[in-house]
Design a protein around this motif. Structure first.
Motif, PDB file in Angstrom:
ATOM      1  N   SER A   1      -2.877 -81.951  34.722  1.00 23.53           N
ATOM      2  CA  SER A   1      -4.213 -81.900  35.295  1.00 23.53           C
ATOM      3  C   SER A   1      -4.635 -80.464  35.578  1.00 23.53           C
ATOM      4  O   SER A   1      -5.786 -80.075  35.353  1.00 23.53           O
ATOM      5  CB  SER A   1      -4.263 -82.732  36.577  1.00 23.53           C
ATOM      6  OG  SER A   1      -5.537 -82.674  37.174  1.00 23.53           O
TER       7      SER A   1
ATOM      8  N   SER B   1      -8.802 -84.482  27.312  1.00 19.67           N
ATOM      9  CA  SER B   1      -7.889 -85.360  28.021  1.00 19.67           C
ATOM     10  C   SER B   1      -6.540 -84.677  28.188  1.00 19.67           C
ATOM     11  O   SER B   1      -6.278 -83.619  27.612  1.00 19.67           O
ATOM     12  CB  SER B   1      -7.703 -86.666  27.245  1.00 19.67           C
ATOM     13  OG  SER B   1      -6.893 -86.439  26.102  1.00 19.67           O
TER      14      SER B   1
ATOM     15  N   ASP C   1     -10.587 -87.049  22.501  1.00 20.05           N
ATOM     16  CA  ASP C   1      -9.332 -87.760  22.720  1.00 20.05           C
ATOM     17  C   ASP C   1      -9.048 -88.539  21.448  1.00 20.05           C
ATOM     18  O   ASP C   1      -9.906 -88.663  20.562  1.00 20.05           O
ATOM     19  CB  ASP C   1      -9.436 -88.705  23.918  1.00 20.05           C
ATOM     20  CG  ASP C   1      -8.065 -89.109  24.466  1.00 20.05           C
ATOM     21  OD1 ASP C   1      -7.037 -88.668  23.897  1.00 20.05           O
ATOM     22  OD2 ASP C   1      -8.029 -89.861  25.449  1.00 20.05           O
TER      23      ASP C   1
ATOM     24  N   ARG D   1     -13.333 -95.102  29.461  1.00 16.64           N
ATOM     25  CA  ARG D   1     -13.741 -94.776  30.826  1.00 16.64           C
ATOM     26  C   ARG D   1     -13.388 -93.331  31.174  1.00 16.64           C
ATOM     27  O   ARG D   1     -14.182 -92.600  31.777  1.00 16.64           O
ATOM     28  CB  ARG D   1     -13.048 -95.707  31.828  1.00 16.64           C
ATOM     29  CG  ARG D   1     -13.498 -97.143  31.802  1.00 16.64           C
ATOM     30  CD  ARG D   1     -12.994 -97.860  33.063  1.00 16.64           C
ATOM     31  NE  ARG D   1     -12.869 -99.282  32.840  1.00 16.64           N
ATOM     32  CZ  ARG D   1     -11.712 -99.927  32.727  1.00 16.64           C
ATOM     33  NH1 ARG D   1     -10.569 -99.259  32.812  1.00 16.64           N
ATOM     34  NH2 ARG D   1     -11.685-101.234  32.529  1.00 16.64           N
ATOM     35  N   THR D   2     -12.168 -92.908  30.793  1.00 14.12           N
ATOM     36  CA  THR D   2     -11.706 -91.563  31.124  1.00 14.12           C
ATOM     37  C   THR D   2     -12.542 -90.495  30.444  1.00 14.12           C
ATOM     38  O   THR D   2     -12.958 -89.508  31.073  1.00 14.12           O
ATOM     39  CB  THR D   2     -10.228 -91.394  30.728  1.00 14.12           C
ATOM     40  OG1 THR D   2      -9.437 -92.332  31.460  1.00 14.12           O
ATOM     41  CG2 THR D   2      -9.735 -89.988  31.021  1.00 14.12           C
TER      42      THR D   2
ATOM     43  N   ARG E   1     -15.936 -90.360  32.035  1.00 11.49           N
ATOM     44  CA  ARG E   1     -15.873 -89.753  33.367  1.00 11.49           C
ATOM     45  C   ARG E   1     -15.774 -88.238  33.260  1.00 11.49           C
ATOM     46  O   ARG E   1     -16.462 -87.507  33.980  1.00 11.49           O
ATOM     47  CB  ARG E   1     -14.671 -90.309  34.137  1.00 11.49           C
ATOM     48  CG  ARG E   1     -14.578 -89.787  35.567  1.00 11.49           C
ATOM     49  CD  ARG E   1     -13.569 -90.581  36.372  1.00 11.49           C
ATOM     50  NE  ARG E   1     -12.224 -90.523  35.807  1.00 11.49           N
ATOM     51  CZ  ARG E   1     -11.605 -91.547  35.239  1.00 11.49           C
ATOM     52  NH1 ARG E   1     -12.212 -92.724  35.139  1.00 11.49           N
ATOM     53  NH2 ARG E   1     -10.395 -91.413  34.754  1.00 11.49           N
ATOM     54  N   ARG E   2     -14.943 -87.749  32.350  1.00 18.82           N
ATOM     55  CA  ARG E   2     -14.815 -86.303  32.176  1.00 18.82           C
ATOM     56  C   ARG E   2     -16.099 -85.707  31.615  1.00 18.82           C
ATOM     57  O   ARG E   2     -16.480 -84.590  31.961  1.00 18.82           O
ATOM     58  CB  ARG E   2     -13.626 -85.980  31.274  1.00 18.82           C
ATOM     59  CG  ARG E   2     -12.295 -86.282  31.922  1.00 18.82           C
ATOM     60  CD  ARG E   2     -11.160 -85.588  31.200  1.00 18.82           C
ATOM     61  NE  ARG E   2      -9.894 -85.896  31.827  1.00 18.82           N
ATOM     62  CZ  ARG E   2      -9.429 -85.300  32.919  1.00 18.82           C
ATOM     63  NH1 ARG E   2     -10.147 -84.355  33.485  1.00 18.82           N
ATOM     64  NH2 ARG E   2      -8.263 -85.643  33.424  1.00 18.82           N
TER      65      ARG E   2
ATOM     66  N   ARG F   1      -9.334 -95.588  28.040  1.00 18.03           N
ATOM     67  CA  ARG F   1      -9.583 -94.248  27.498  1.00 18.03           C
ATOM     68  C   ARG F   1     -11.074 -93.967  27.439  1.00 18.03           C
ATOM     69  O   ARG F   1     -11.511 -92.835  27.687  1.00 18.03           O
ATOM     70  CB  ARG F   1      -8.984 -94.128  26.112  1.00 18.03           C
ATOM     71  CG  ARG F   1      -7.493 -94.184  26.056  1.00 18.03           C
ATOM     72  CD  ARG F   1      -6.859 -92.874  26.545  1.00 18.03           C
ATOM     73  NE  ARG F   1      -5.458 -92.914  26.206  1.00 18.03           N
ATOM     74  CZ  ARG F   1      -4.966 -92.583  25.029  1.00 18.03           C
ATOM     75  NH1 ARG F   1      -5.773 -92.146  24.077  1.00 18.03           N
ATOM     76  NH2 ARG F   1      -3.684 -92.684  24.799  1.00 18.03           N
TER      77      ARG F   1
END
Length: 247
Positions: free
Chosen positions: A191, A205, A98, A114-115, A118-119, A112
């Motif tokens: 998504s 992302s 990202d 966190r995202t 998580r991914r 960001r």
């Protein structure tokens, strides 16, 4: 055990601000200020995520991405003052998961982080992940070649043509285009398109999807700024249409 984030940023005030926000959010953080040190620390003690400034002294962020991708799949969030599509594509192609353009809000950076984490964990445990398009499955293409207007996608041969002109696509671009060509005029959310890329073993992302779409438009559209085939459905996502056959 706390999540470990390595921050490589040569602007010391900016680096300290990032560090404070990440520590406040519960992360263990190490900060370095040049590329050589960043690469050395990332290989000595691989972090759960690397926040990496593009323009670092001694070794820039792109070269660090290139070297780290040889060794493995360390999640990387790139910070850059560059904002052109070509620059962003270079960073993503070299392995950034990202990116954020400067200036940015520290709270957005933490979100960001966190995202991406998580991914990353989502990809690392595929058994717990629902299959791509679980909520709205795409039927597998029966035909070898899919034609939508002047665009032809050959899934077996991994080929794309606009009329008779071959188009070179990256693996990620091809997977997105193949899914959309199998269901022309269907609206795909970001998504859902992200699911096309998820099993490549890298965290990505929704911004990555947008960059792939922009790059595909350059390759298949007569006028990328006024797309006729790969069109935006505002507030939802994208769809592939036959477009203007007379164009």
């Amino acid at each position: 055990m706390s999540t470990y984030v390595l921050v490589a940023e040569d602007d010391r005030k900016q680096a300290e601000l990032i560090r404070r926000y990440l520590v406040h959010d519960g992360y263990e953080v190490t900060v370095v200020h040049d590329g050589e040190t960043a690469f050395r620390e990332a290989t000595r003690r691989p972090p759960d995520l690397l926040v990496l400034d593009w323009m670092l002294p001694s070794l820039d962020g792109l070269e660090i991405c290139r070297r780290l991708r040889v060794a493995g799949e360390l999640p990387i969030l790139m910070l850059t003052a560059r904002s052109t599509e070509d620059d962003l594509l270079r960073g993503l192609d070299l392995g950034a998961d990202d990116y954020m353009t400067k200036p940015f809000r520290p709270r957005e950076l933490v979100a960001r982080v966190r995202t991406v984490l998580r991914r990353s964990r989502h990809t690392a445990h595929p058994a717990s992940v629902a299959p791509p398009f679980a909520t709205a499955p795409v039927a597998p293409a029966i035909r070898e070649a899919l034609t939508v207007g002047r665009l032809t996608v050959n899934a077996t041969r991994h080929q794309v043509f606009v009329h008779d002109r071959p188009v070179n696509c990256t693996p990620g671009e091809f997977r997105i285009l193949s899914a959309m060509a199998a269901s022309p005029d269907r609206v795909f959310t970001r998504s859902q398109l992200l699911d096309c890329l998820a099993d490549h073993g890298r965290t990505v992302s929704e911004r990555t999807v947008d960059v792939h779409i922009l790059n595909l438009r350059k390759k298949i559209e007569i006028s990328p700024r006024r797309p006729q085939h790969l069109v935006t459905v505002h507030g939802i996502g994208y769809k592939l249409t036959s477009g203007d056959h007379g164009a």
